[in-house]
Enzyme design. Sequence first.
Site, short mmCIF file in Angstrom:
data_model
loop_
_atom_site.label_atom_id
_atom_site.label_comp_id
_atom_site.label_asym_id
_atom_site.label_seq_id
_atom_site.Cartn_x
_atom_site.Cartn_y
_atom_site.Cartn_z
N ASP A 38 -23.48 42.65 29.52
CA ASP A 38 -22.71 43.34 30.55
C ASP A 38 -21.54 44.09 29.93
OD1 ASP A 38 -20.37 40.87 31.67
OD2 ASP A 38 -21.57 40.85 29.86
N ASP B 92 -9.35 40.51 28.00
CA ASP B 92 -9.60 39.23 28.67
C ASP B 92 -10.22 38.27 27.66
OD1 ASP B 92 -10.31 37.11 30.28
OD2 ASP B 92 -11.60 38.26 31.62
N ASP C 272 -11.51 34.44 27.22
CA ASP C 272 -11.92 33.30 28.02
C ASP C 272 -12.69 32.32 27.15
OD1 ASP C 272 -13.58 31.66 29.88
OD2 ASP C 272 -12.69 32.97 31.40
#
Length: 408
Positions: free
Chosen positions: A313, A98, A100
């Site tokens: 995270d 991912d 972003d």
Amino acid sequence: MNTSTKRYLKSRFHDYYREAKIHVPHSLTKREWGFISYDSMPETMMYRHKAFGTGGELRDYLVSMQPAHVYHSVALYDYPDAPTMKEKKWQGADLIFDLDADHLQDAPSSYAAMLEMVKTESLRLLDFLIDDFGFDEDNIKAVFSGGRGYHFHITDPKIWELESSQRREIVDYVGGKGIKSEYFYQKEFMIGDHGTGTRTFNDRTEILSKYVIKNPDTGWGKRLAEYIASYLEEEGQKEEKERFADIKHIKGFGKKTRQRMNRITKDSKALEDIRRGRLDFGKIKDFKAIMAQFFDNTIDQHRVTLAGSAQVDEPVTADIKRLIRLPGSLHGGSGMKVIPLKLEDMEDFEPLQDAVAFSDRPVTLKAIKPLEVQMKDLDIRVEEGVQELPEYAAVYLMCRGVAEYGSY
């Protein structure tokens, strides 16, 4: 977001899903599904632990519920609709990347420039996936997220059982984390002018030894070799007194090293030798420090920052129970399409044109605050108050929460 705006958006999403091509993931019946509804906003509530038996069931659900966001699990489960993760019984998971714009350093404020920057980052990742990891292009699915980035789905069954720690190592590798320059070069001892010797000949062949880059044809070794050659070429274009500014502070970078490197900047054969992995710099007192600087620069130039990888995270790639956007769905934060892409089409893909889902017909709205956006080759500047905009721009502004439907 007021009731009229929610009703309008749900109506437009309903019409979209009646006609849209939905790209159902492989192993559909083993996937968990999650949805965010406009009805719950401004709260963001995920409705999950749902499963579908066919693509038709999925489409019927999208048409009837008009969700703002649609996600499916990267994992495959025995019981995907079970209410707890333990009860689902994990079987394996696709490998997901991912990218972003929110996670990129120095990302521009312009949406168009931001999307261009994250596309460049995505193409860089694609190079790692194909050249470094050797994934078959047929097993790499590229997707524009509909918002600020791109996803890559690796569907090769060989990776399904990789654990989170193993997937995190992949994140570290593409980000250049924990990789040291000394892994990529070594001293090669020569006998005479030709042939490789060994350290047993150290006393009489030291002057003929050379440094070589390990595996200069692939991976970080290839990137390092190319960086050094390109760096020297570029330095050769500068005035001599301005060259090597970023390494001249290193203790081993003395007069002889500068002279040798100056000669290489003009020597096309020597530069080509470097690209092949041969570093004929002569004897350098602090060669290790110079190579460490070169490698740091190589990492800065090529590393890929994935969503979550620079945070505390869990990175998306390492999360084996993550949900990811459904290709063919709409992104409720922009009103644009989540579009699957052929790898060869990525470079020419223009999201603010190709991912626009709605028409040019005029729609009246009330802007809450000013905003600028570039869509379909238009620079749209919105001021506070009631105005009329093309539908695609109106939907975008409403999804962003900066405008309400109608004139009241």
